[in-house]
Design a protein around this motif. Sequence first.
Motif, PDB file in Angstrom:
ATOM      1  N   ALA A  47       0.830  -1.209   0.000  1.00 45.02           N
ATOM      2  CA  ALA A  47       0.000   0.000   0.000  1.00 45.02           C
ATOM      3  C   ALA A  47       0.864   1.259   0.000  1.00 45.02           C
ATOM      4  CB  ALA A  47      -0.929  -0.010   1.213  1.00 45.02           C
ATOM      5  N   PRO A  59      -6.413   0.609  -5.053  1.00 47.93           N
ATOM      6  CA  PRO A  59      -7.049  -0.613  -4.530  1.00 47.93           C
ATOM      7  C   PRO A  59      -6.827  -1.828  -5.418  1.00 47.93           C
ATOM      8  CG  PRO A  59      -8.541   1.245  -4.340  1.00 47.93           C
ATOM      9  CD  PRO A  59      -7.379   1.716  -5.167  1.00 47.93           C
ATOM     10  N   TRP A  68      -5.812  -1.939   3.102  1.00 53.26           N
ATOM     11  CA  TRP A  68      -6.852  -0.926   3.252  1.00 53.26           C
ATOM     12  C   TRP A  68      -6.572  -0.022   4.459  1.00 53.26           C
ATOM     13  CZ3 TRP A  68     -10.467  -1.067   7.463  1.00 53.26           C
ATOM     14  CH2 TRP A  68     -11.373   0.001   7.456  1.00 53.26           C
ATOM     15  N   SER A 122      -3.856   2.373   3.607  1.00 52.87           N
ATOM     16  CA  SER A 122      -4.321   3.377   2.644  1.00 52.87           C
ATOM     17  C   SER A 122      -5.229   4.410   3.295  1.00 52.87           C
ATOM     18  CB  SER A 122      -5.076   2.691   1.491  1.00 52.87           C
ATOM     19  OG  SER A 122      -4.247   1.800   0.798  1.00 52.87           O
ATOM     20  N   THR A 123      -6.135   3.942   4.144  1.00 51.72           N
ATOM     21  CA  THR A 123      -7.095   4.857   4.749  1.00 51.72           C
ATOM     22  C   THR A 123      -6.461   5.751   5.813  1.00 51.72           C
ATOM     23  OG1 THR A 123      -9.390   4.945   5.540  1.00 51.72           O
ATOM     24  CG2 THR A 123      -7.903   3.447   6.676  1.00 51.72           C
ATOM     25  N   LEU A 146     -14.157   0.786   3.547  1.00 50.77           N
ATOM     26  CA  LEU A 146     -13.764  -0.580   3.214  1.00 50.77           C
ATOM     27  C   LEU A 146     -14.563  -1.096   2.014  1.00 50.77           C
ATOM     28  CD1 LEU A 146     -12.227  -3.199   3.796  1.00 50.77           C
ATOM     29  CD2 LEU A 146     -13.995  -3.782   5.475  1.00 50.77           C
ATOM     30  N   PHE A 163     -13.223   0.412  -1.115  1.00 49.06           N
ATOM     31  CA  PHE A 163     -11.903  -0.158  -1.400  1.00 49.06           C
ATOM     32  C   PHE A 163     -12.037  -1.557  -2.013  1.00 49.06           C
ATOM     33  CE2 PHE A 163      -8.163  -2.634  -0.214  1.00 49.06           C
ATOM     34  CZ  PHE A 163      -7.123  -1.782  -0.554  1.00 49.06           C
ATOM     35  N   ILE A 164     -12.896  -2.385  -1.434  1.00 48.61           N
ATOM     36  CA  ILE A 164     -13.077  -3.748  -1.937  1.00 48.61           C
ATOM     37  C   ILE A 164     -13.702  -3.729  -3.330  1.00 48.61           C
ATOM     38  CG2 ILE A 164     -14.297  -5.922  -1.578  1.00 48.61           C
ATOM     39  CD1 ILE A 164     -11.946  -5.539   0.288  1.00 48.61           C
ATOM     40  N   GLY A 203     -11.128  -2.614  -5.738  1.00 45.47           N
ATOM     41  CA  GLY A 203     -10.049  -3.590  -5.857  1.00 45.47           C
ATOM     42  C   GLY A 203     -10.418  -4.794  -6.703  1.00 45.47           C
TER      43      GLY A 203
END
Length: 254
Positions: free
Chosen positions: A64, A81, A164, A167-168, A175, A178-179, A182
């Motif tokens: 990340a 992501p 994650w 990154s956050t 989340l 992000f998912i 990704g």
Amino acid sequence: MKSNPILAILEWFGEFGIFIWQVLRAAVAPPFQVAEFWRQLDEIGARSIPLVALAGSATGVVLALEARYSLVRFGAKSLLPSAIVFAVVTEMSPIITGLVVSGRVGAGIGAELAAMKVTEQIDAIEVSAVDPRKLLAATRILACIVALPLLTLAASFCGVMMGWVASTLVEPISLVRFINAGFKGAGFKDFLPPTFKTCVYGMIIGMVASFQGMRTKGGAEGVGSAATTSVVLSSLFVILADVLLVKVILLLFP
């Protein structure tokens, strides 16, 4: 008189091939050592989860941080992501899991079987009309084959989650978002083959460690040598197998 290293290598591969054939022949013949298999699955799989999860988490954090730095430079920050998910799941988690398990489990199997060999416990098992290759080698090899994909999934999960988190902390992102970003545009063929290729890693680790342990000679020095060579050879073969399997997967799942 010094032995020829080339002949020594060829002799090793010859003995290794014979050992594999003997283990396969013993493994398919009843009775099956189910209780010993479950015990080895717990020892190899469940007890490796903390180390594998830690390695996967560290991989996710590093990816990340490094990926953000690189993508921002090229104006592609929105791909972060996807870069983390694909890198973790398709390559980093499988190879990291293989190497971590080859270090922990390879050394353990090699040292345990070597100690049994030098103390003549394996001979005692054989005298008791029990095939030591079935009881000791086949159960450990099968447990490695089953455990590696499961451990890889654990490493992938921890890697993505910690990616994650890393990154956050720099730039908040939910989340769910992000998912979704990704895994956008990805299918099962992108993730299942890299995960299940670790079955080959498990087979390599189990076979090499069992072979090195059961061919040990000498006392404590032989036990130490078996543990060391088990880790070195299994790690080397895992890396070589990874190179070949990546090419095979790209050919079969373009």
